[in-house]
Design an enzyme around this catalytic site. Sequence first.
Site, PDB file in Angstrom:
ATOM      1  N   SER A   1       0.840  -1.191   0.000  1.00 28.38           N
ATOM      2  CA  SER A   1       0.000   0.000   0.000  1.00 28.38           C
ATOM      3  C   SER A   1       0.872   1.237   0.000  1.00 28.38           C
ATOM      4  O   SER A   1       2.020   1.206   0.477  1.00 28.38           O
ATOM      5  CB  SER A   1      -0.899   0.013   1.245  1.00 28.38           C
ATOM      6  OG  SER A   1      -1.543   1.256   1.403  1.00 28.38           O
TER       7      SER A   1
ATOM      8  N   TYR B   1      -2.697  -0.867  10.422  1.00 27.79           N
ATOM      9  CA  TYR B   1      -2.705  -1.193   8.992  1.00 27.79           C
ATOM     10  C   TYR B   1      -1.419  -0.727   8.314  1.00 27.79           C
ATOM     11  O   TYR B   1      -0.760  -1.492   7.599  1.00 27.79           O
ATOM     12  CB  TYR B   1      -3.917  -0.534   8.333  1.00 27.79           C
ATOM     13  CG  TYR B   1      -4.004  -0.738   6.839  1.00 27.79           C
ATOM     14  CD1 TYR B   1      -4.515  -1.916   6.314  1.00 27.79           C
ATOM     15  CD2 TYR B   1      -3.571   0.242   5.956  1.00 27.79           C
ATOM     16  CE1 TYR B   1      -4.607  -2.118   4.941  1.00 27.79           C
ATOM     17  CE2 TYR B   1      -3.649   0.056   4.584  1.00 27.79           C
ATOM     18  CZ  TYR B   1      -4.167  -1.115   4.083  1.00 27.79           C
ATOM     19  OH  TYR B   1      -4.247  -1.311   2.718  1.00 27.79           O
TER      20      TYR B   1
END
Length: 678
Positions: A555, A568
Amino acid sequence: MTNPAVTDLVARSNRLGADPRNTNYAGGNTSAKGSDLDPVTGEQVELLWVKGSGGDLGTLTEKGLAVLRLDRVRRLVDVYPGVEREDEMVAAFDYCLHGKGGAAPSIDTAMHGLVDARHVDHLHPDSGIAIATAADGAELTRAIFGDKVVWVPWRRPGFQLGLDIAEIKAQNPQAIGTILGGHGITAWGDTSDQAEEASRWIIQTATAYIAEHGSSDPFGDVRPGFEALPDDERRARAAALAPTIRGLASTDRPMVGHFTDPDVVLDFLASEKAPALAALGTSCPDHFLRTKVKPLILDLPASARVDEQLARLRELHAEYRADYQAYYDAHAGTDSPAIRGADPLIVLVPGVGMFSYGANKQTARVAGEFYVNAINVMRGAESLSTYAPISDAEKFRIEYWALEEAKLQRMPKPKTHQGRVAFVTGAASGIGKAIATRLASEGACVVVADLDLTTAQAVAAELGSTDVAIGVAANVADAAGVQAAIDATVLAFGGVDLVVNNAGLSLSKSLLDTTEADWDLQHDVMAKGAFLVSKAAARVLVDQGMGGDVVYISSKNSIFAGPNNIAYSATKADQAHQVRLLAVELGEHGVRVNGINPDGVVRGSGIFASGWGANRAATYGVDEADLGQFYANRTILKREVVPENVADAVYVLTGPELSRTTGLHVPVDSGVAAAFLR
């Protein structure tokens, strides 16, 4: 309007082809003769409809038929230059086509056109080939069928064989068909029903005779220690052996594998005659064109250790390649096509089962089916007599036939990922589903791995048959579950070449609101999960010795410090560094490891749909429905990122164009300056 003769022919073909006792997949051909309108003259003209080259009887449609002018086919007899030049007659069929001609005429067209019967079947039933390959096949034919079926000595398929059968039909008006030495059967009738009845009678009569008069143990006694292992142990052993065997079978070119362990295979491998019979090879041209002239058979008992079996398989593979090269050198002429590879297509492991190989899954699976046919043929022949296949010289004439080579050269160029096996986690929705879909469209065999087995299987079914994709359950945080999923992949397709670590989830919380359980859950799934998947897959990749790819869907948050997502983002940073570490460690094995950094993939995302989207929208003060556009507006390109954009990046990273790239992170974020790599 479809001609009634064609309707009857297609229906008969489908019925015969649907039953493996009648013929193998894509084996044999059928035909019908009749009349139809010539659009040029407006007159009725006699036509021959015959299954075209490469078609399958069970799935035949009208489009799969070659359509020829019967008068012109028969006139070819007048210009036939003789058996030494009979290959030229295949090109002559093109001058006999009616209208657009339909499918390409096969080598057996002459048999159907020249035999004086309105309907002709040529089939490859196991029972018929058993008689055809028996040492005393001619005598057995007379004993079993009387004068209703006539023996035809072996002759390579072609124009001369068509002339031979036509002459036999003319001289034996009482006959309904023939046994073709070393090959199969041919039957005929004045109507479609009569032809089908004749074919079935020959097959059923041969089957009944073998059952009544054959030996109860045609393969001899069971070899102690070579019996089948228990089911679970057998499958575990197969999964342990498969990667190395696939690597050996892919020495010349990459192959997809298929594993099968039916009783017919296990019983054969346990028998005392198996080594000698396997060495004789197959006989029917359809069989050895799919399986090579003979298999590689392991000569160790099932009780041997895995490492002992692998070491012996490597030795036997070297011997097999040398033997095949000698076979080629002994029979090749100055005009023979180049050797097509010396690796086995069938590998037999006593107590475990059969590994078969091909350029794609269907080809690999069908090769295994054909070798089961070959075992059945050997059983029938040995039951009544002695198995006596055609000579290696004759096998070579067909395997390296100029016409066969021309057919291979006409095949379409393979897609970029053909022959590759992809394992994609979290593939039942969103980014994972888009990746699986793209890889399947580029020719890869795909394993859709997801927590939800039902959804994974449904997505796999959308991609195609089980020759294209399968769905497996995979909790990536569970080592045993991951290993089971990788084992299922290996047994389904032979191994694995391309791994995509995509499974993920997210909880949007600040540092103070993030619990220890929140932290553990996200790290278990993405950091630990990616580690477990990569570790299990790496064992396969290394054992195969074929290189490969591992891709992490990380990401932009692995670099960008956004609000309220510490767990995350931290686990994505963990994934990003795993890419670098594994690129270094696995590089010596030819395995490339790269990452992709998407941003804000809202559309179709399971993560965003499960609450993450609502949380992120609240964090940024926008409506959830506008979140995708919000992410797009903050990028340089002002364009929303969708799952297919990430799938495109996976395709490029794992394709041939970036074969020298490893350790790279590719941003797929429409340009987020704060996430630039530096």
